[in-house]
Design a protein around this motif. Sequence first.
Motif, PDB file in Angstrom:
ATOM      1  N   ASP A  32       0.826  -1.211   0.000  1.00 40.10           N
ATOM      2  CA  ASP A  32       0.000   0.000   0.000  1.00 40.10           C
ATOM      3  C   ASP A  32       0.861   1.262   0.000  1.00 40.10           C
ATOM      4  O   ASP A  32       0.576   2.220  -0.717  1.00 40.10           O
ATOM      5  CB  ASP A  32      -0.930   0.030   1.220  1.00 40.10           C
ATOM      6  N   ALA A  33       1.915   1.270   0.813  1.00 41.68           N
ATOM      7  CA  ALA A  33       2.788   2.438   0.878  1.00 41.68           C
ATOM      8  C   ALA A  33       3.474   2.678  -0.470  1.00 41.68           C
ATOM      9  O   ALA A  33       3.680   3.815  -0.882  1.00 41.68           O
ATOM     10  CB  ALA A  33       3.833   2.263   1.978  1.00 41.68           C
ATOM     11  N   THR A  34       3.801   1.585  -1.158  1.00 42.63           N
ATOM     12  CA  THR A  34       4.421   1.695  -2.478  1.00 42.63           C
ATOM     13  C   THR A  34       3.467   2.359  -3.465  1.00 42.63           C
ATOM     14  O   THR A  34       3.859   3.247  -4.227  1.00 42.63           O
ATOM     15  CB  THR A  34       4.846   0.293  -2.981  1.00 42.63           C
ATOM     16  N   VAL A  35       2.198   1.972  -3.422  1.00 41.02           N
ATOM     17  CA  VAL A  35       1.187   2.586  -4.302  1.00 41.02           C
ATOM     18  C   VAL A  35       0.998   4.056  -3.921  1.00 41.02           C
ATOM     19  O   VAL A  35       0.909   4.922  -4.801  1.00 41.02           O
ATOM     20  CB  VAL A  35      -0.144   1.805  -4.248  1.00 41.02           C
ATOM     21  N   HIS A  36       0.969   4.350  -2.619  1.00 45.71           N
ATOM     22  CA  HIS A  36       0.824   5.749  -2.178  1.00 45.71           C
ATOM     23  C   HIS A  36       1.950   6.619  -2.755  1.00 45.71           C
ATOM     24  O   HIS A  36       1.708   7.746  -3.176  1.00 45.71           O
ATOM     25  CB  HIS A  36       0.811   5.846  -0.652  1.00 45.71           C
ATOM     26  N   LYS A  37       3.175   6.084  -2.775  1.00 46.15           N
ATOM     27  CA  LYS A  37       4.301   6.841  -3.357  1.00 46.15           C
ATOM     28  C   LYS A  37       4.070   7.092  -4.846  1.00 46.15           C
ATOM     29  O   LYS A  37       4.378   8.162  -5.358  1.00 46.15           O
ATOM     30  CB  LYS A  37       5.611   6.065  -3.188  1.00 46.15           C
ATOM     31  N   MET A  38       3.542   6.091  -5.541  1.00 46.47           N
ATOM     32  CA  MET A  38       3.276   6.244  -6.979  1.00 46.47           C
ATOM     33  C   MET A  38       2.203   7.292  -7.243  1.00 46.47           C
ATOM     34  O   MET A  38       2.192   7.920  -8.292  1.00 46.47           O
ATOM     35  CB  MET A  38       2.827   4.906  -7.568  1.00 46.47           C
ATOM     36  N   TYR A  39       1.272   7.448  -6.280  1.00 45.73           N
ATOM     37  CA  TYR A  39       0.166   8.396  -6.429  1.00 45.73           C
ATOM     38  C   TYR A  39       0.528   9.800  -5.942  1.00 45.73           C
ATOM     39  O   TYR A  39      -0.186  10.759  -6.214  1.00 45.73           O
ATOM     40  CB  TYR A  39      -1.050   7.916  -5.638  1.00 45.73           C
ATOM     41  N   ALA A  40       1.631   9.931  -5.226  1.00 47.41           N
ATOM     42  CA  ALA A  40       2.023  11.228  -4.660  1.00 47.41           C
ATOM     43  C   ALA A  40       2.546  12.163  -5.755  1.00 47.41           C
ATOM     44  O   ALA A  40       2.844  11.728  -6.881  1.00 47.41           O
ATOM     45  CB  ALA A  40       3.094  11.027  -3.593  1.00 47.41           C
ATOM     46  N   LYS A  41       2.679  13.430  -5.414  1.00 50.30           N
ATOM     47  CA  LYS A  41       3.204  14.424  -6.353  1.00 50.30           C
ATOM     48  C   LYS A  41       4.550  13.945  -6.887  1.00 50.30           C
ATOM     49  O   LYS A  41       5.440  13.575  -6.112  1.00 50.30           O
ATOM     50  CB  LYS A  41       3.366  15.765  -5.635  1.00 50.30           C
ATOM     51  N   GLY A  42       4.683  13.904  -8.211  1.00 50.93           N
ATOM     52  CA  GLY A  42       5.902  13.421  -8.845  1.00 50.93           C
ATOM     53  C   GLY A  42       5.977  11.906  -8.943  1.00 50.93           C
ATOM     54  O   GLY A  42       6.954  11.357  -9.442  1.00 50.93           O
ATOM     55  N   GLY A  43       4.934  11.215  -8.479  1.00 51.20           N
ATOM     56  CA  GLY A  43       4.924   9.754  -8.493  1.00 51.20           C
ATOM     57  C   GLY A  43       4.767   9.183  -9.888  1.00 51.20           C
ATOM     58  O   GLY A  43       4.241   9.824 -10.805  1.00 51.20           O
ATOM     59  N   ARG A  44       5.214   7.961 -10.019  1.00 51.82           N
ATOM     60  CA  ARG A  44       5.255   7.283 -11.316  1.00 51.82           C
ATOM     61  C   ARG A  44       3.878   7.148 -11.975  1.00 51.82           C
ATOM     62  O   ARG A  44       3.770   7.178 -13.203  1.00 51.82           O
ATOM     63  CB  ARG A  44       5.865   5.892 -11.086  1.00 51.82           C
ATOM     64  N   ALA A  45       2.812   6.992 -11.179  1.00 51.01           N
ATOM     65  CA  ALA A  45       1.482   6.752 -11.743  1.00 51.01           C
ATOM     66  C   ALA A  45       0.752   8.030 -12.142  1.00 51.01           C
ATOM     67  O   ALA A  45      -0.222   7.978 -12.897  1.00 51.01           O
ATOM     68  CB  ALA A  45       0.632   5.969 -10.742  1.00 51.01           C
ATOM     69  N   VAL A  46       1.226   9.176 -11.656  1.00 48.91           N
ATOM     70  CA  VAL A  46       0.500  10.431 -11.878  1.00 48.91           C
ATOM     71  C   VAL A  46       0.289  10.743 -13.363  1.00 48.91           C
ATOM     72  O   VAL A  46      -0.847  11.016 -13.780  1.00 48.91           O
ATOM     73  CB  VAL A  46       1.181  11.610 -11.138  1.00 48.91           C
ATOM     74  N   PRO A  47       1.324  10.694 -14.227  1.00 46.10           N
ATOM     75  CA  PRO A  47       1.101  11.044 -15.639  1.00 46.10           C
ATOM     76  C   PRO A  47       0.085  10.124 -16.328  1.00 46.10           C
ATOM     77  O   PRO A  47      -0.760  10.590 -17.090  1.00 46.10           O
ATOM     78  CB  PRO A  47       2.484  10.903 -16.281  1.00 46.10           C
ATOM     79  N   LEU A  48       0.160   8.838 -16.038  1.00 43.30           N
ATOM     80  CA  LEU A  48      -0.757   7.903 -16.687  1.00 43.30           C
ATOM     81  C   LEU A  48      -2.194   8.115 -16.217  1.00 43.30           C
ATOM     82  O   LEU A  48      -3.124   8.125 -17.023  1.00 43.30           O
ATOM     83  CB  LEU A  48      -0.315   6.459 -16.401  1.00 43.30           C
ATOM     84  N   ILE A  49      -2.375   8.315 -14.918  1.00 43.75           N
ATOM     85  CA  ILE A  49      -3.726   8.542 -14.394  1.00 43.75           C
ATOM     86  C   ILE A  49      -4.260   9.879 -14.903  1.00 43.75           C
ATOM     87  O   ILE A  49      -5.441   9.988 -15.252  1.00 43.75           O
ATOM     88  CB  ILE A  49      -3.741   8.442 -12.848  1.00 43.75           C
ATOM     89  N   ARG A  50      -3.381  10.887 -15.015  1.00 38.38           N
ATOM     90  CA  ARG A  50      -3.804  12.185 -15.555  1.00 38.38           C
ATOM     91  C   ARG A  50      -4.339  12.024 -16.983  1.00 38.38           C
ATOM     92  O   ARG A  50      -5.326  12.659 -17.361  1.00 38.38           O
ATOM     93  CB  ARG A  50      -2.648  13.185 -15.543  1.00 38.38           C
ATOM     94  N   ALA A  51      -3.691  11.164 -17.766  1.00 40.13           N
ATOM     95  CA  ALA A  51      -4.102  10.970 -19.161  1.00 40.13           C
ATOM     96  C   ALA A  51      -5.488  10.329 -19.257  1.00 40.13           C
ATOM     97  O   ALA A  51      -6.245  10.623 -20.181  1.00 40.13           O
ATOM     98  CB  ALA A  51      -3.067  10.116 -19.894  1.00 40.13           C
ATOM     99  N   VAL A  52      -5.820   9.460 -18.313  1.00 40.86           N
ATOM    100  CA  VAL A  52      -7.091   8.736 -18.390  1.00 40.86           C
ATOM    101  C   VAL A  52      -8.185   9.409 -17.556  1.00 40.86           C
ATOM    102  O   VAL A  52      -9.331   9.503 -17.984  1.00 40.86           O
ATOM    103  CB  VAL A  52      -6.902   7.271 -17.918  1.00 40.86           C
ATOM    104  N   PHE A  53      -7.819   9.877 -16.365  1.00 39.22           N
ATOM    105  CA  PHE A  53      -8.775  10.507 -15.450  1.00 39.22           C
ATOM    106  C   PHE A  53      -8.222  11.849 -14.979  1.00 39.22           C
ATOM    107  O   PHE A  53      -7.773  11.976 -13.840  1.00 39.22           O
ATOM    108  CB  PHE A  53      -9.040   9.608 -14.230  1.00 39.22           C
ATOM    109  N   PRO A  54      -8.226  12.865 -15.844  1.00 43.90           N
ATOM    110  CA  PRO A  54      -7.592  14.138 -15.482  1.00 43.90           C
ATOM    111  C   PRO A  54      -8.149  14.753 -14.188  1.00 43.90           C
ATOM    112  O   PRO A  54      -7.405  15.391 -13.442  1.00 43.90           O
ATOM    113  CB  PRO A  54      -7.842  15.037 -16.690  1.00 43.90           C
ATOM    114  N   ASP A  55      -9.423  14.531 -13.917  1.00 42.37           N
ATOM    115  CA  ASP A  55     -10.008  15.111 -12.709  1.00 42.37           C
ATOM    116  C   ASP A  55      -9.507  14.438 -11.423  1.00 42.37           C
ATOM    117  O   ASP A  55      -9.713  14.958 -10.323  1.00 42.37           O
ATOM    118  CB  ASP A  55     -11.546  15.040 -12.762  1.00 42.37           C
ATOM    119  N   ALA A  56      -8.827  13.303 -11.565  1.00 42.26           N
ATOM    120  CA  ALA A  56      -8.311  12.588 -10.390  1.00 42.26           C
ATOM    121  C   ALA A  56      -6.946  13.125  -9.947  1.00 42.26           C
ATOM    122  O   ALA A  56      -6.394  12.645  -8.974  1.00 42.26           O
ATOM    123  CB  ALA A  56      -8.219  11.086 -10.682  1.00 42.26           C
TER     124      ALA A  56
END
Length: 194
Positions: A32-56
């Motif tokens: 869970d902590a690993t996923v939280h890091k990916m979701y944090a500012k500058g995290g690895r998942a942010v650009p991909l999630i922005r592309a699919v769900f910009p409001d998230a």
Amino acid sequence: MKIIGLTGSIGMGKSTTAQMFSDLGCPVFDADATVHKMYAKGGRAVPLIRAVFPDAIVDGAVDRKVLGHHMRADSLNLKVLESFIHPWVGEARTLFLTQAKQNGVKAVIFDVPLLFETGGDKKVDATVVVTAPAEVQRARVMSRPGMTKDLFDMILSKQMPDAEKRRRADYIISTAEGLDAARKAVKSVLDDIL
């Protein structure tokens, strides 16, 4: 090096128990902590999630509440999200194991809430389930900020029942008898595994 899978339903005391293993020298990989890091500012998942769900994306980080709404709105969304998050978590876990081996540790903990649900129990040497009576669990969870009965029920519906987790476990640690009793149980389990 032994790999110990640690799991337990919400409110059972898994995070506290993971810390007890850490206090005994077992590095903990927290999925869970690993996923939280990916979701944090500058995290690895942010650009991909922005592309699919910009409001998230709010202030450069994933807003988990908005993302959760998208996941509940269409089950396919969750499958797509997991299709890239799970491999990234796997990469982080592999790096963690490599470092632990280099450091010569005797055992590591994989703290995985959905260990049995995802088949992760097949990738560990032993499974430990953290448990407490249902009324203790409910009291702990309902005391959390923002928790509602409906949210608690929804979370429980996505998790394997505690009784089934206990049935599948190699070891069971109860957190209902207090911290000292749990610490003794953790030490006993670790001694037995090693």
